[in-house]
Design an enzyme around this catalytic site. Structure first.
Site, short mmCIF file in Angstrom:
data_model
loop_
_atom_site.label_atom_id
_atom_site.label_comp_id
_atom_site.label_asym_id
_atom_site.label_seq_id
_atom_site.Cartn_x
_atom_site.Cartn_y
_atom_site.Cartn_z
CG HIS A 1 -0.81 1.64 -4.23
ND1 HIS A 1 -0.74 1.32 -5.56
CD2 HIS A 1 -1.47 0.61 -3.63
CE1 HIS A 1 -1.33 0.15 -5.76
NE2 HIS A 1 -1.77 -0.31 -4.61
CD GLU B 264 -2.81 -1.20 -0.05
OE1 GLU B 264 -2.91 -0.19 -0.76
OE2 GLU B 264 -3.38 -2.27 -0.30
CD GLU C 117 -3.49 -2.37 -7.12
OE1 GLU C 117 -2.91 -3.09 -6.28
OE2 GLU C 117 -4.22 -1.42 -6.80
CG HIS D 61 -6.33 -5.72 -7.40
ND1 HIS D 61 -7.25 -4.72 -7.52
CD2 HIS D 61 -5.57 -5.43 -6.31
CE1 HIS D 61 -7.06 -3.84 -6.55
NE2 HIS D 61 -6.05 -4.25 -5.80
#
Length: 777
Positions: free
Chosen positions: A378, A375, A398, A468
């Site tokens: 990102h 995360e 991703e 994803h």
């Protein structure tokens, strides 16, 4: 509809992509315009041990302090008008520095956002590379942002209403637009349009916060983008054992979970309020290693934040997620709605923060190290390339987070969480005892919650897959680059990574693979980068780090070839497999074998068992001539580089009969999106005029085959209509025979079949293909 005239377009593997780099150095790979085609013969190379690559220190990014970075950005801002003029940008365009990377040799890579008449340009970002070798520029899009007017025909209120509805259609609950829509110029789709961008907030289906960016055309109200900006990953808790975390002592002698060494990162308890309350403790001993203690999740979150910070700092000299020394914050025990646990975790640019739920049952905090690192990656991507909301960019986003999560795990080397190329491997999220992602073969994860399995390989349809799922392509590439293909055991975990073409791939090690990806992300990728663009960016990064004639450079190309993207190298020679669809007797052939080598010197070409009437130019690799005998030919093409290395491609080439009453051209031609293509056919031995009942058979693959407009162009230029536009029915492909009156023109000479893609401009899709056509006299 009339079809405009255009020259014939050669077949190519995929559509033209947005990201474009100009003034490339000699290190850039030469790409072929010929497609890889099924039916080619074996092409083997013996596997080797993992490659050892040595980086060029001149092209290593140097660590700069937040103050120095701020100074460099200020200097670039002062020079931005002059830079814009140098790049020949329009009078209404301005550049705004966003990020800067400094190499050891003095090369400066400055990333700019762009405005037009004061409006943000989405897809207008670019990177200027300035150094001893001169200046080059990487553009997110070559589309000029000029629009006829900056006055919107669609009112802001209408755009807001549309955005709220479209967000709701995508599952955003309790949708609201806190701020008024802003006018922007949209260039990401290949055409500059004035548009409204509306930020819609609310709640996702799984209870995560939602921040959806909806872009609508300011003239037609057409939705141009509708993308979720809060990046989430599935998972439950995966504890990291006893760890040391940063805390701060308060004046009263108690402690708060604020890390003073990592930008003041804070860890908050969101049990009672989504805003969160700072964790405090009296003895600076946090948690008890069980989910029953609310502090345990906080320990995992704080550990994840500090470990990810340390990875980027130790490996790349990066000072925090945004490289500005600023810490983020983490909220644990986050709830979908009051009393309903969030079975997820996410990164949010808006708050510069992480939010962790407690799993679907409220007893398994989603605070594993790999999820935390995923995360936060990102956030790094947002602060650098800013990968956007269209095409394959979200999937690449991703994938990069998965890559960096693996790298963080191996960097931490925590015995309580043994490093691997799996995601949430100790979690039983789906009740099947499996990890949620496998980087060596992504499809092993099986069918996901969205109803699809992760993709192992790239194809032109990848851009249509859920992000994803499509991320599997990038994750698989990274594993191949780091570890190579085939069976192996790493830290007790068995892997068996396949390749698309069956050729072995030799890895360069996780450290070197991560170096390549980080440089590509921070120096060469832009908001529009897709997988083909990522291939180009990583090859440029490998050329910087190891040289364009290095094993490391070849390994990057081979890893991409392993996921069906671009050419790989065997014996230091890379070659695009030739188009091997049938050819016809009496029809001229011109097909070039395009190859490159990482070794110096010119390439030489030779061929065995070409169809009779064809020959190959030994210097250019051009196969040309006119076949004069039908049959099956077992052809082999051999390429030799300047050092004597050879590579041979073997395939069967079919020659079909053409002449008499039946003439055909089975060569494939790409039909450009909303464009025109022409395929020639030579007619001999038919004296006099063509018949009034000439049969024209066409074979076209296209999602809207009936939208094709087809004309026949006679040897004297006379246009004979074959098929008009329509009817408007969704039906892929067009395989049909038409009867036309061609009696007004002579039969002998070169005819052309002209195909115009009449699909309405509101549709964005890959090109179709004319797979062959024939005439029966």
């Amino acid at each position: 509809m009339n079809s405009p005239t255009s020259s014939a377009a050669p077949r190519r593997p995929h559509r033209q992509r947005l990201a474009v780099t100009v003034a490339l150095t000699a290190a850039a790979l030469t790409l072929s315009a010929l497609p890889a085609t099924a039916g080619t013969g074996p092409d083997t190379a013996a596997p080797t041990a993992q490659l050892r690559v040595k980086a060029n220190p001149a092209h290593q990014a140097t660590s700069i302090t937040p103050a120095h970075r701020k100074q460099l950005l200020a200097e670039k801002a002062d020079k931005a008008p002059a830079t814009a003029r140098t790049l020949k940008l329009g009078a209404h365009e301005k550049l705004i520095p966003k990020d800067v990377v400094l190499d050891a040799d003095g090369t400066v890579h400055t990333r700019y956002d762009r405005t037009y008449a004061g409006l943000p340009v989405i897809g207008g970002d670019l990177v200027v590379h300035e150094g001893p070798a001169g200046r080059t520029v990487t553009y997110a899009s070559q589309t000029a942002p000029a629009v006829p007017t900056t006055t919107a025909e669609v009112p802001a209120a209408t755009a807001k209403k549309t955005a709220l509805g479209k967000a709701a259609d995508q599952g955003t609950r309790k949708a609201k637009a806190g701020k008024a829509p802003r006018l922007v110029v949209w260039t990401a789709g290949g055409k500059a349009r004035l548009a409204w961008q509306t930020v819609v907030t609310g709640v996702q289906k799984d209870g995560s916060p939602s921040e959806r960016h909806v872009v609508t055309d300011a003239a037609s109200e057409t939705v141009l983008a509708n993308a979720e900006h809060i990046r989430s990953a599935e998972g439950r808790s995966l504890y990291s054992g006893t760890v040391t975390i940063g805390s701060t002592r308060r004046d009263d002698g108690s402690y708060e979970l604020v890390d003073p060494q990592r930008g003041g990162h804070r860890t908050l308890d969101a049990t009672a309020t989504s805003a969160g309350v700072l964790f405090t403790d009296t003895d600076d001993v946090w948690g008890d290693g069980t989910a029953a203690d609310p502090q345990t999740a906080a320990v995992d979150a704080a550990y994840g934040a500090q470990t990810t910070w340390d990875f980027y700092h130790d490996r790349f000299g990066r000072n925090g997620i945004a490289d500005d020394g600023r810490g983020s914050y983490s909220r644990v025990h986050y709830q979908a709605t009051p009393g309903v646990p969030l079975a997820n975790a996410n990164w949010q640019d808006g708050c510069f923060c992480m939010s962790y739920g407690d799993g679907a049952d409220g007893k398994h905090p989603v605070t594993s190290l790999d999820i935390a690192a995923h995360e936060m990656a990102h956030g790094v991507t947002s602060a650098t390339a800013g990968l956007g909301d269209f095409g394959e960019s979200p999937a690449l986003n991703e994938a990069i987070s998965d890559m960096m999560a693996a790298a963080v795990e191996f960097h931490a080397d925590n015995p309580a969480d043994v490093p691997d190329y799996l995601m949430a491997e100790l979690d039983d999220l789906h009740g099947d005892g499996k990890p949620i992602r496998y980087m060596d073969e992504p499809s092993k994860a099986g069918i996901s919650a969205v109803g699809y399995a992760p993709l192992d390989y790239w194809s032109p349809e990848t851009k249509n897959a859920e992000a994803h799922m499509a991320a599997g392509v990038g994750a698989h590439f990274f594993y191949l680059l780091a570890e190579g293909s085939g069976k192996k055991t790493i830290n007790g975990v068995a892997y068996d990574s396949p390749t698309y073409d069956g050729l072995p791939v030799t890895g360069i090690g996780l450290t070197s693979a991560t170096d390549v990806m980080y440089r590509a992300l921070t120096v060469y990728m832009t908001s529009t980068t897709d997988y083909p663009g990522a291939r180009t960016a990583t090859l440029r990064a490998a050329a910087d780090l190891y040289g364009a004639q290095s094993d490391g450079y070849e390994a990057v190309a081979n890893a991409w070839a392993g996921v069906n993207l671009g050419i790989g190298y065997v014996n230091h020679i890379g070659v695009e497999r030739p188009a091997t669809e049938p050819v016809a007797t009496g029809q001229p052939v011109s097909r070039r074998i395009v190859a490159s080598s990482t070794r110096p010197g010119a390439l030489a070409y030779s061929a065995r068992s070409l169809p009779r009437g064809l020959s190959i130019d030994p210097a250019s690799g051009l196969i040309s001539g006119t076949p004069d005998k039908a049959g099956e030919y077992d052809t082999a093409i051999t390429i030799t580089n300047g050092e004597g290395d050879t590579r041979t491609l073997a395939f069967t080439w079919t020659v079909v009969e053409s002449g008499g009453h039946y003439f055909t051209n089975p060569t494939h031609f790409v039909i450009p999106e909303h464009g025109t293509v022409e395929s020639p056919m030579v007619v001999r031995g038919r004296p006099g005029s063509a018949p009034s009942d000439l049969k024209v058979t066409v074979d076209i693959t296209h999602p809207f085959g009936l939208a094709m407009v087809i004309d026949l162009v006679a040897p004297d230029g006379t246009v004979v209509p074959v098929k008009p536009w329509g009817p408007w029915v969704l039906g892929p492909d067009l395989h049909a025979t038409y009867t036309v009156d061609a009696s007004a023109v002579s039969a002998v000479g070169t005819w052309k079949l002209r195909v115009f893609d009449g699909t309405p401009g509101i549709f964005d899709m890959d090109e179709g293909e004319l797979q062959g056509w024939s005439m029966s006299f």
